[in-house]
Design a protein around this motif. Structure first.
Motif, mmCIF file in Angstrom:
data_model
loop_
_atom_site.group_PDB
_atom_site.id
_atom_site.type_symbol
_atom_site.label_atom_id
_atom_site.label_comp_id
_atom_site.label_asym_id
_atom_site.label_seq_id
_atom_site.Cartn_x
_atom_site.Cartn_y
_atom_site.Cartn_z
ATOM 1 N N VAL A 14 45.488 36.751 -34.890
ATOM 2 C CA VAL A 14 46.426 36.613 -36.015
ATOM 3 C C VAL A 14 46.020 37.601 -37.112
ATOM 4 O O VAL A 14 45.063 38.353 -36.944
ATOM 5 C CB VAL A 14 46.400 35.179 -36.593
ATOM 6 C CG1 VAL A 14 46.813 34.162 -35.551
ATOM 7 C CG2 VAL A 14 45.013 34.853 -37.142
ATOM 8 N N THR A 18 46.873 35.108 -42.416
ATOM 9 C CA THR A 18 46.995 33.782 -41.818
ATOM 10 C C THR A 18 45.671 33.029 -41.862
ATOM 11 O O THR A 18 45.638 31.839 -42.174
ATOM 12 C CB THR A 18 47.482 33.913 -40.368
ATOM 13 O OG1 THR A 18 48.764 34.544 -40.400
ATOM 14 C CG2 THR A 18 47.598 32.569 -39.715
ATOM 15 N N THR A 22 45.200 29.607 -43.806
ATOM 16 C CA THR A 22 44.768 28.424 -43.063
ATOM 17 C C THR A 22 43.597 27.754 -43.773
ATOM 18 O O THR A 22 43.608 26.551 -44.025
ATOM 19 C CB THR A 22 44.334 28.824 -41.643
ATOM 20 O OG1 THR A 22 45.362 29.611 -41.049
ATOM 21 C CG2 THR A 22 44.067 27.598 -40.799
ATOM 22 N N THR A 33 48.749 27.766 -34.467
ATOM 23 C CA THR A 33 48.040 28.886 -35.083
ATOM 24 C C THR A 33 46.769 28.401 -35.777
ATOM 25 O O THR A 33 45.693 28.953 -35.611
ATOM 26 C CB THR A 33 48.933 29.591 -36.119
ATOM 27 O OG1 THR A 33 50.190 29.887 -35.512
ATOM 28 C CG2 THR A 33 48.294 30.866 -36.585
ATOM 29 N N LYS A 36 44.085 27.897 -33.328
ATOM 30 C CA LYS A 36 43.427 29.137 -32.888
ATOM 31 C C LYS A 36 42.440 29.621 -33.941
ATOM 32 O O LYS A 36 41.322 30.034 -33.638
ATOM 33 C CB LYS A 36 44.494 30.225 -32.634
ATOM 34 C CG LYS A 36 45.285 30.041 -31.362
ATOM 35 C CD LYS A 36 46.162 31.257 -31.060
ATOM 36 C CE LYS A 36 47.317 31.362 -32.058
ATOM 37 N NZ LYS A 36 48.217 32.518 -31.804
#
Lengths: 331, 331
Positions: A14, A18, A22, A33, A36
């Motif tokens: 990513v 991101t 996150t 996502t 991950k």
DNA sequence: GTGAAAGCGCTAACAC
DNA sequence: GTGTTAGCGCTTTCAC
């Protein structure tokens, strides 16, 4: 090598944006996502670098506390209380010790305000407001603690100094004291000045003669009290008021060593450091003025964080009151 | 707006590199250029941003100190001494208070080691070395203070725990004590364990009967000692050893309140917090073990800075010795 | 729902 | 003796 956000992004497949979002919950990221990202973080053992983060955001999440004397229980307890509040709100505490030295205070204010902390708590040892004021960058969040200046342009958290001393003198006078001596802290401190002023007013109001030879000053630190006491005893004082906790301990010990009994040979009233064990032994034989140290620290923590969030909030002043614990002895 | 190095460079008519080198004395700059730079700095009131600087260089010039109990005079004095050394070497000190709670310690180690400080001083409250060890990033400079682990993979500055307790017990036995009780600190701490071990060995070596009902543990913080003492007094102890300064103060006060006279009704030996006023009154009536707190702090400061400079220096262990101040009373 | 990329203020390698 | 510039690791705007 150091693991960075790009390493995480790459492994998770990513973008760094991101990953950042996150971690910080700062915009929507789909569950998969997120997953991950977290996996990658765990695999790499990634920890975001606090230093890069504060640089980028301008927030250090750190408050500086400029203290005159760390090893003094009064400030020690206050530090604990401040740290307690700050850490509960995600802030760290940097300590600087001035040893009641204005130059050290100046250096420390300079160093800390230059991008190291978001705000400053100061128990200033300075006499000159302009000197202090010149050190503080425009709009830098500052809260004065325990000691203020005449010019009220900074928020402050203090303890009432006037009332307990005034009351003490009145009580002593009512008990029949004729010569009430007083030992103040450093003469330049606002707290000392307020206390001495209260003493003078009370002496006058109680109709006792003003006698400046009964007023002495210590240095608010260790081993400064004996010569004051010697003089006061020479002057045949029948009561003594001590304006600071550390000096009070020394007074008790010194009088004890000279075989002078509290509440019998002489009356003693003093500001007393909260929680100092010594007072548990003597609290019945003297009037104790107990400052609300924990509340002081708590209020200081609250105010500095509030100011950091709203640097242009109006000046806020809080004056806490001390508890008065009269002696249980009838002289 | 904030004044940056480029503003200075522009006004002085030089490059940012020159400004940087001028400020940091890091390469030759002609006198006249220096002059222009300093003038521009003064005119703009420029202060280099500490946060940008540490981000760029990776050096924070800050040490973290993880303390179990700030308001305890023992640690308060140590903090003062550490801060003193660090500030003299251009470092700042961040304090974190764990209140003897391993989870708080864990959180704080995490937070501080993530790019906030260059190194960590820890008086750990953890029992489990692996848990502690797992928290420390690889090659992160750490010095243990006052308390160690079995596994000696970190540098440490401690105080001899065995010798003074052993000696105390022997002295008490020689004076004729038959039932010597002991009050230890938190059982999980290395310092407590060493002290209790010394007690056991000395009891055995002096030919006194081992009696585990004479061994009690407080919590190394406030108000933990009374129940221990009640039990020991019930057990008809003729001497008591106290393993920690805060508990010692409470012991003195409690015994005093019960009308039990030190050195007459009962013998007392204790680790005593350097400088606590209470001991000035009772030092003649008990054996005092005085820990070299200032040296501890100084050595801790030295070691952590050394490690920050040479992170792969060999593990260094220093054990300081306490002063022993025997009672002046003959029982 | 996510990515690309600018840029925070400074230092230091490289260039002249 | 001094200037140019990359880039430290992250957040955040803008774009799709």
């Amino acid at each position: 090598m150091k693991v960075t956000i790009s390493d995480v992004a790459r492994l998770a497949g990513v973008s760094t944006a991101t990953v950042s979002h996150t971690i910080n919950n700062t915009r929507y990221v789909s569950a998969e996502t997120k997953d991950k990202v977290y996996k990658a973080i765990a695999e790499l053992g990634y920890t975001p670098d606090a230093s890069a983060r504060s640089f980028r955001t301008g927030k250090k999440k750190t408050v500086g506390f400029i203290v005159p004397d760390i090893s003094n229980k009064f400030f020690g307890t206050m530090i604990e209380s401040v740290e307690n509040y700050l850490s509960a709100h995600g802030y760290h505490l940097i300590i600087a010790n001035t040893k009641e030295d204005a130059d050290r205070e100046e250096t420390n204010i300079r160093l800390l305000s230059a991008g190291l902390v978001d705000g400053l708590l100061v128990a200033s040892t300075m006499e000159d407001f302009d000197r202090f004021n010149a050190l503080i960058p425009t709009d830098f969040p500052v809260v004065l603690v325990d000691r203020t200046f005449e010019t009220k342009s900074y928020s402050s958290i203090c303890v009432s100094n006037f009332q307990p001393i005034y009351r003490s003198v009145c009580r002593l006078a009512a008990k029949g004291a004729k010569r009430i001596g007083i030992v103040g802290g450093l003469p330049r401190l606002s707290s000392t000045q307020e206390r001495i002023a209260a003493y003078r007013e009370a002496i006058a109001d109680c109709g006792l003669p003003q006698d400046d030879s009964l007023i002495h000053y210590g240095n608010s630190m260790e081993n400064s009290v004996q010569s004051c006491l010697d003089t006061l005893l020479d002057q045949k004082c029948d009561a003594i008021v001590v304006c600071q906790g550390l000096m009070a301990s020394e007074t008790i010990i010194y009088l004890h060593q000279k075989g002078i009994r509290l509440g019998e040979d002489i009356d003693l009233v003093s500001f007393v450091d909260y929680d100092t064990n010594l007072y548990q032994l003597y609290s019945g034989q003297m009037d104790c003025i107990v400052q609300p140290v924990e509340e002081l620290g708590l209020a200081a923590g609250e105010q500095i964080l509030r100011r950091i969030e709203k640097p242009d909030a109006p000046v806020f002043e809080k004056v806490l009151t001390s508890a008065y614990r009269p002696s249980i002895m009838a002289k």
